[in-house]
Design an enzyme around this catalytic site. Structure first.
Site, PDB file in Angstrom:
ATOM      1  N   ARG A  73       0.869  -1.185   0.000  1.00  0.00           N
ATOM      2  CA  ARG A  73       0.000   0.000   0.000  1.00  0.00           C
ATOM      3  C   ARG A  73       0.903   1.231   0.000  1.00  0.00           C
ATOM      4  O   ARG A  73       1.991   1.238   0.559  1.00  0.00           O
ATOM      5  CB  ARG A  73      -0.886  -0.006   1.244  1.00  0.00           C
ATOM      6  N   HIS A  74       0.445   2.317  -0.607  1.00  0.00           N
ATOM      7  CA  HIS A  74       1.213   3.573  -0.579  1.00  0.00           C
ATOM      8  C   HIS A  74       1.349   4.058   0.863  1.00  0.00           C
ATOM      9  O   HIS A  74       0.732   3.526   1.793  1.00  0.00           O
ATOM     10  CB  HIS A  74       0.499   4.636  -1.422  1.00  0.00           C
ATOM     11  N   ARG A  82      -0.955   9.693   3.525  1.00  0.00           N
ATOM     12  CA  ARG A  82      -1.419  10.668   2.539  1.00  0.00           C
ATOM     13  C   ARG A  82      -2.385  11.647   3.212  1.00  0.00           C
ATOM     14  O   ARG A  82      -2.798  11.438   4.346  1.00  0.00           O
ATOM     15  CB  ARG A  82      -2.140   9.931   1.394  1.00  0.00           C
ATOM     16  N   ARG A 108       0.044   9.127  -5.493  1.00  0.00           N
ATOM     17  CA  ARG A 108       0.512   8.594  -4.229  1.00  0.00           C
ATOM     18  C   ARG A 108       1.178   7.221  -4.364  1.00  0.00           C
ATOM     19  O   ARG A 108       2.118   6.905  -3.637  1.00  0.00           O
ATOM     20  CB  ARG A 108      -0.618   8.535  -3.196  1.00  0.00           C
ATOM     21  N   ASP A 139      -4.837  -0.064  -0.130  1.00  0.00           N
ATOM     22  CA  ASP A 139      -5.251  -0.937   0.975  1.00  0.00           C
ATOM     23  C   ASP A 139      -6.195  -2.038   0.470  1.00  0.00           C
ATOM     24  O   ASP A 139      -6.072  -3.207   0.849  1.00  0.00           O
ATOM     25  CB  ASP A 139      -5.919  -0.130   2.094  1.00  0.00           C
TER      26      ASP A 139
HETATM   27  C1  LIG Z   1     -12.342   6.537  -3.161  1.00  0.00           C
HETATM   28  C2  LIG Z   1     -11.396   5.794  -2.270  1.00  0.00           C
HETATM   29  C3  LIG Z   1     -10.140   5.419  -3.011  1.00  0.00           C
HETATM   30  N1  LIG Z   1      -9.044   5.292  -2.071  1.00  0.00           N
HETATM   31  C4  LIG Z   1      -7.817   5.148  -2.489  1.00  0.00           C
HETATM   32  O1  LIG Z   1      -7.540   5.064  -3.656  1.00  0.00           O
HETATM   33  C5  LIG Z   1      -6.750   5.090  -1.426  1.00  0.00           C
HETATM   34  O2  LIG Z   1      -5.482   5.021  -2.049  1.00  0.00           O
HETATM   35  C6  LIG Z   1      -6.963   3.873  -0.546  1.00  0.00           C
HETATM   36  O3  LIG Z   1      -7.149   2.752  -1.368  1.00  0.00           O
HETATM   37  C7  LIG Z   1      -5.752   3.721   0.353  1.00  0.00           C
HETATM   38  O4  LIG Z   1      -5.018   2.723   0.240  1.00  0.00           O
HETATM   39  O5  LIG Z   1      -5.562   4.645   1.153  1.00  0.00           O
END
Ligand SMILES: CCCNC(=O)[C@H](O)[C@@H](O)C(=O)O
Length: 344
Positions: free
Chosen positions: A11-12, A15, A79, A259
């Protein structure tokens, strides 16, 4: 046994929120780069993960960057692209003749991606699947879902009024928790209605939304239409390693994603712990060859940078699982014709 190949999915890093809720005191302008952007905390998390990987694979992965040894693929989000770049800065700091200009202990390493609307491997839940939509509908009428919704109904109503969201359900609660979590991680004082108990309840519902997206109800069928697709691709890479090949194959395939990607893959092997994968958490899949040439798969999950990654066990197999058993056990979790299975 000798490590012959490994695949990393992470996962990044940390953020800014993806969005604000209507009554949120903090809006896009309160974040240095706006919504959904990797923070310097997130950059450092991935630099550290890259340095961890460097140590873990010393002696296996060349000290100096060899483009034949590694393939990096990211989703097309700032990200995740930036997380992969920060990670690689930790994994391949240039030494000797790889230093391309004095005073910079960094070298460019390619990170590949595909446009978001063409992403069919790393963004979950994967779309265009009427049967999956139907499964999620059925899930919302399952006992577990109805119990949780009933138990938290007053809480969800309170959150709705406080946030000004007209539609709050278990899924949309995810984004309220996420926004408040990001704000708390960046020392932004929460509104008075947000107490630690409220955050704890939001977290329970947030994790529940991960659980139902990939399991709880008809997990096997959901996996065939979701995480099993990625697992199938990973297995193709692993089994290809059985065939000796003249040209050098990458030893490391690095996937920079989200995630939901980590959760989907883990759920497709029935090893998901039910909790949102933390920032820069890393699913490790390693392929070993013993002196008789037998291949086996070992899996580790690094979800806490202050501890060693813990080894995961594919249900029905040893911790170090012979590849042929791994393929056999995971087969039911992987659709071989998703298109067909998605039709109603
Ligand atoms: C609309 C929600 C999309 N969320 C993401 O893309 C985020 O990167 C989420 O997946 C994460 O890993 O924080």
């Amino acid at each position: 046994a000798l490590l012959s190949f490994y695949k990393l999915l992470f996962r990044h890093g940390d953020r800014s929120p993806i969005k604000a809720y209507p009554t949120d005191p903090y809006q896009e302008s309160d974040w240095p780069q706006g919504f959904g952007q990797l923070s310097q905390v997130g950059m450092r998390q991935h630099l550290e993960l890259g340095q961890f990987l460097r140590k873990r694979y010393n002696g296996f992965l060349n000290e100096s960057y060899d483009r034949h040894e590694i393939l990096v693929r990211s989703t097309d989000y700032d990200r995740t692209l930036m997380s992969a770049e920060a990670n690689l800065a930790g994994l391949y700091p240039p030494t000797g003749d790889q230093i391309f200009t004095p005073n910079i202990k960094w070298q460019p390493i390619p990170v590949h991606t595909v446009p978001q609307n063409e992403e069919d491997l790393l963004s979950f839940p994967l779309g265009e699947c009427p049967r999956y939509k139907q499964l999620m509908n059925e899930t919302e009428h399952s006992e577990e879902f109805l119990n949780i919704t009933a138990e938290y109904q007053d809480f969800i109503d309170m959150v709705r009024t406080k946030t000004g969201l007209n539609k709050t359900n278990v899924e949309s609660i995810w984004s309220v928790y996420d926004t408040l979590f990001c704000e708390s991680r960046h020392n932004k004082t929460p509104p008075h209605w947000v107490t630690p108990t409220i955050m704890e309840k939001l977290k329970v519902l947030k994790d529940f939304s991960f659980q139902i997206t990939f399991g709880v109800y008809k997990q096997l069928e959901k996996s065939r239409l979701q995480g099993g697709i990625l697992l199938g691709e990973i297995l193709k890479n692993l089994t290809k390693m059985e065939i000796p090949s003249p040209q050098k194959r990458p030893k490391l395939m690095m996937l920079s994603a989200h995630d939901t990607t980590v959760a989907a893959l883990q759920a497709s092997m029935n090893i998901f712990n039910g909790r949102q994968p933390p920032y820069a958490s890393c699913q490790i899949i390693e392929l070993y060859r013993d002196d008789k040439g037998t291949l086996s798969v070992s899996m580790f999950y690094r979800n806490d940078s202050s501890a060693e990654p813990y080894q995961q066990q594919l249900p029905g197999c040893a911790f170090d699982c012979p590849l042929e058993d791994f393929v056999k056990i995971t087969k039911p979790w992987i659709s071989d014709d998703r298109e067909k299975e998605c039709q109603l």
